[in-house]
Design a protein around this motif. Structure first.
Motif, PDB file in Angstrom:
ATOM      1  N   PHE A  24       2.085  74.382  68.810  1.00 49.09           N
ATOM      2  CA  PHE A  24       3.083  73.333  69.006  1.00 49.09           C
ATOM      3  C   PHE A  24       4.136  73.321  67.900  1.00 49.09           C
ATOM      4  O   PHE A  24       4.903  72.369  67.784  1.00 49.09           O
ATOM      5  N   GLY A  25       4.182  74.361  67.079  1.00 44.28           N
ATOM      6  CA  GLY A  25       5.162  74.410  66.011  1.00 44.28           C
ATOM      7  C   GLY A  25       4.499  74.608  64.662  1.00 44.28           C
ATOM      8  O   GLY A  25       3.276  74.685  64.545  1.00 44.28           O
ATOM      9  N   ARG A  26       5.316  74.682  63.629  1.00 46.51           N
ATOM     10  CA  ARG A  26       4.808  74.902  62.274  1.00 46.51           C
ATOM     11  C   ARG A  26       4.611  73.551  61.584  1.00 46.51           C
ATOM     12  O   ARG A  26       5.555  72.769  61.451  1.00 46.51           O
ATOM     13  N   TYR A  27       3.386  73.320  61.131  1.00 46.80           N
ATOM     14  CA  TYR A  27       3.029  72.050  60.512  1.00 46.80           C
ATOM     15  C   TYR A  27       2.426  72.283  59.130  1.00 46.80           C
ATOM     16  O   TYR A  27       1.908  73.372  58.839  1.00 46.80           O
ATOM     17  N   GLY A  81      -4.486  63.673  54.420  1.00 48.12           N
ATOM     18  CA  GLY A  81      -3.053  63.859  54.601  1.00 48.12           C
ATOM     19  C   GLY A  81      -2.368  64.481  53.409  1.00 48.12           C
ATOM     20  O   GLY A  81      -1.145  64.643  53.419  1.00 48.12           O
ATOM     21  N   LEU A  82      -3.118  64.854  52.355  1.00 46.92           N
ATOM     22  CA  LEU A  82      -2.524  65.470  51.172  1.00 46.92           C
ATOM     23  C   LEU A  82      -2.168  66.921  51.482  1.00 46.92           C
ATOM     24  O   LEU A  82      -2.991  67.680  51.995  1.00 46.92           O
ATOM     25  N   THR A  83      -0.926  67.294  51.168  1.00 46.50           N
ATOM     26  CA  THR A  83      -0.496  68.679  51.360  1.00 46.50           C
ATOM     27  C   THR A  83      -0.983  69.529  50.199  1.00 46.50           C
ATOM     28  O   THR A  83      -1.719  69.065  49.322  1.00 46.50           O
ATOM     29  N   THR A  84      -0.540  70.772  50.162  1.00 48.82           N
ATOM     30  CA  THR A  84      -0.909  71.670  49.069  1.00 48.82           C
ATOM     31  C   THR A  84      -0.121  71.387  47.797  1.00 48.82           C
ATOM     32  O   THR A  84      -0.377  72.010  46.766  1.00 48.82           O
ATOM     33  N   VAL A  85       0.821  70.455  47.852  1.00 50.41           N
ATOM     34  CA  VAL A  85       1.588  70.042  46.664  1.00 50.41           C
ATOM     35  C   VAL A  85       0.999  68.733  46.144  1.00 50.41           C
ATOM     36  O   VAL A  85       0.932  67.745  46.887  1.00 50.41           O
ATOM     37  N   PRO A  86       0.559  68.676  44.906  1.00 55.39           N
ATOM     38  CA  PRO A  86      -0.012  67.430  44.368  1.00 55.39           C
ATOM     39  C   PRO A  86       0.959  66.266  44.506  1.00 55.39           C
ATOM     40  O   PRO A  86       2.150  66.375  44.195  1.00 55.39           O
ATOM     41  N   GLY A  87       0.454  65.152  45.023  1.00 58.04           N
ATOM     42  CA  GLY A  87       1.265  63.943  45.162  1.00 58.04           C
ATOM     43  C   GLY A  87       2.120  63.895  46.397  1.00 58.04           C
ATOM     44  O   GLY A  87       2.817  62.899  46.629  1.00 58.04           O
ATOM     45  N   GLY A 111       7.880  72.788  48.797  1.00 60.61           N
ATOM     46  CA  GLY A 111       6.911  73.850  48.570  1.00 60.61           C
ATOM     47  C   GLY A 111       5.572  73.681  49.253  1.00 60.61           C
ATOM     48  O   GLY A 111       4.619  74.412  48.937  1.00 60.61           O
ATOM     49  N   ALA A 112       5.455  72.741  50.204  1.00 62.51           N
ATOM     50  CA  ALA A 112       4.182  72.544  50.896  1.00 62.51           C
ATOM     51  C   ALA A 112       3.886  73.744  51.788  1.00 62.51           C
ATOM     52  O   ALA A 112       4.750  74.232  52.505  1.00 62.51           O
ATOM     53  N   GLU A 113       2.646  74.197  51.746  1.00 62.19           N
ATOM     54  CA  GLU A 113       2.235  75.297  52.597  1.00 62.19           C
ATOM     55  C   GLU A 113       2.182  74.820  54.045  1.00 62.19           C
ATOM     56  O   GLU A 113       1.754  73.697  54.331  1.00 62.19           O
ATOM     57  N   THR A 114       2.629  75.675  54.967  1.00 72.78           N
ATOM     58  CA  THR A 114       2.612  75.333  56.383  1.00 72.78           C
ATOM     59  C   THR A 114       1.835  76.388  57.154  1.00 72.78           C
ATOM     60  O   THR A 114       1.565  77.486  56.655  1.00 72.78           O
ATOM     61  N   THR A 147       9.867  68.557  59.377  1.00 71.47           N
ATOM     62  CA  THR A 147       9.104  68.843  58.163  1.00 71.47           C
ATOM     63  C   THR A 147       9.922  69.605  57.133  1.00 71.47           C
ATOM     64  O   THR A 147       9.367  70.214  56.231  1.00 71.47           O
ATOM     65  N   GLY A 148      11.242  69.573  57.285  1.00 70.65           N
ATOM     66  CA  GLY A 148      12.096  70.297  56.339  1.00 70.65           C
ATOM     67  C   GLY A 148      11.911  69.835  54.911  1.00 70.65           C
ATOM     68  O   GLY A 148      11.944  70.648  53.968  1.00 70.65           O
ATOM     69  N   LEU A 149      11.713  68.538  54.717  1.00 67.12           N
ATOM     70  CA  LEU A 149      11.536  68.007  53.367  1.00 67.12           C
ATOM     71  C   LEU A 149      10.255  68.555  52.744  1.00 67.12           C
ATOM     72  O   LEU A 149      10.226  68.915  51.553  1.00 67.12           O
ATOM     73  N   LEU A 150       9.201  68.632  53.524  1.00 67.77           N
ATOM     74  CA  LEU A 150       7.941  69.181  53.023  1.00 67.77           C
ATOM     75  C   LEU A 150       8.116  70.638  52.618  1.00 67.77           C
ATOM     76  O   LEU A 150       7.611  71.070  51.577  1.00 67.77           O
ATOM     77  N   ALA A 151       8.850  71.396  53.426  1.00 63.55           N
ATOM     78  CA  ALA A 151       9.073  72.806  53.120  1.00 63.55           C
ATOM     79  C   ALA A 151       9.878  72.972  51.841  1.00 63.55           C
ATOM     80  O   ALA A 151       9.576  73.838  51.004  1.00 63.55           O
TER      81      ALA A 151
END
Length: 346
Positions: A287-290, A297-303, A279-282, A272-276
């Motif tokens: 079982f780990g940081r998600y 499936g939308l993260t806290t980053v629009p789009g 700026g996506a909140e984890t 999930t390095g790309l998500l981090a």
């Protein structure tokens, strides 16, 4: 040099045309050959499923696949209705053929970075940068196995992690379970559904770490508890025959317990390095940081979307495909609404 292969389908010329039939209408992705409405990072079950939905919705879509599926060591996948017993390689090959029919492009490459600038600029290892209005991260996770001699070589064969995936195929054989945390007790209890000959090797778990309730349940299930660290697996004629304990400070004089199958819980490391970086909140889970995602499936980053094992630990192939489908449909709706709102404002 990174290999690049692009798959395009027979419907490519019409698959991306906007329903309105003019520039700026739904389905239109301005900006040239490297501009897409959606880029999907990861070509496993989740990524291909999202791409299939988007291709059928006439969205210009690119899948970037590094070719490192988590289930590659397994000869077959089970529990997927109508695909039970299919090899993972055949499943993915079929999926790639299906998305190509709808004009979805697939490139064999690796995403090395991505930035936000209204949409997303996605940099590939091969030197290409592509743009996307919406970005799906379906990069899955990596299994890190305990450092036991012979374990990694047998993983996916007679060293297994999931009884729902493989239990039927190895039923009624002599099972071992390698304990790497107190949660391994649950795994040992679970596999008794498929065999009544089960030994729990405590390995790195001390006997004091097991609760009285754990011990009562293990005894009720008929699971033998074996203290001591496991040094190596014993393999004869290319099959697992035993588990050797460390004894006297060396592996050579350790006791060998005859076993035909060993269950182990790998350490799951989400990719999930790309998500981090975007700026996506984890959030931390057992079982780990998600990433934090909504029901689509939308993260806290629009789009920015996450699907499959990039969004959670417990996604089997069928679940990952479902999550990809859900994300693909939601993305199409988001793009449609944005385009229509933009047209109204003009």
């Amino acid at each position: 040099m990174t290999e690049h292969t692009t798959n395009t389908g027979r419907t490519e010329q019409t698959g991306h045309a906007g329903r309105s039939g003019h520039a700026g209408g739904p389905g239109h992705a301005p900006g040239g050959a490297d501009a897409y409405e959606v880029v999907v990072v990861g070509g496993g079950a989740a990524g291909l499923s999202a791409a299939l939905v988007l291709g059928r919705a006439r969205r210009r879509t690119l899948v970037v696949d590094a070719g490192e599926p988590r289930n590659a060591p397994a000869a077959h996948m089970q529990g997927y209705l109508s695909r039970d017993g299919m090899s993972p390689a055949e499943f993915l090959a079929t999926g790639r053929e299906e998305i190509a029919r709808y004009g979805v492009e697939l490139v064999r490459d690796r995403v090395v970075d991505a930035t936000r600038d209204g949409g997303f600029a996605v940099a590939l290892a091969g030197g290409r940068t592509v743009r996307a209005r919406q970005l799906v991260v379906a990069t899955g996770l990596k299994d890190e196995l305990p450092p036991v001699e012979g374990l990694a070589e047998r993983f996916g064969r007679d060293v297994l992690h999931c009884p729902y995936c493989h239990g039927w195929e190895v039923r009624d054989q002599a099972f071992g379970v390698l304990a790497t945390s107190p949660m391994s007790v649950h795994q040992a209890l679970m596999v008794t559904q498929w065999s009544k000959d089960v030994k729990l090797f405590l390995h790195t778990v001390g006997e004091a770490e097991l609760s009285d309730e754990d011990l009562r349940r293990l005894a009720a299930a008929g699971v033998d508890v074996v203290p001591g660290e496991v040094a190596a697996l014993v393999v004869e004629d290319d099959r697992l025959t035993g588990v050797r304990l460390a004894g006297g400070g060396t592996a050579a004089d350790g006791t060998v317990h005859a076993r035909q199958v060993l269950f182990v819980a790998p350490r799951a490391v989400p990719r999930t390095g790309l998500l981090a970086r975007l700026g996506a909140e984890t959030t931390e889970t057992p079982f780990g940081r998600y990433p934090v995602v909504d029901g689509r499936g939308l993260t806290t980053v629009p789009g920015l979307w996450a699907a499959g094992n990039a969004s959670g630990f417990a996604e089997q192939v069928v679940n990952a495909a479902s999550r990809g489908y859900r994300a693909g449909a939601a993305i199409n709706g988001e793009l449609l609404t944005a385009d229509l709102d933009a047209a109204v404002r003009v």
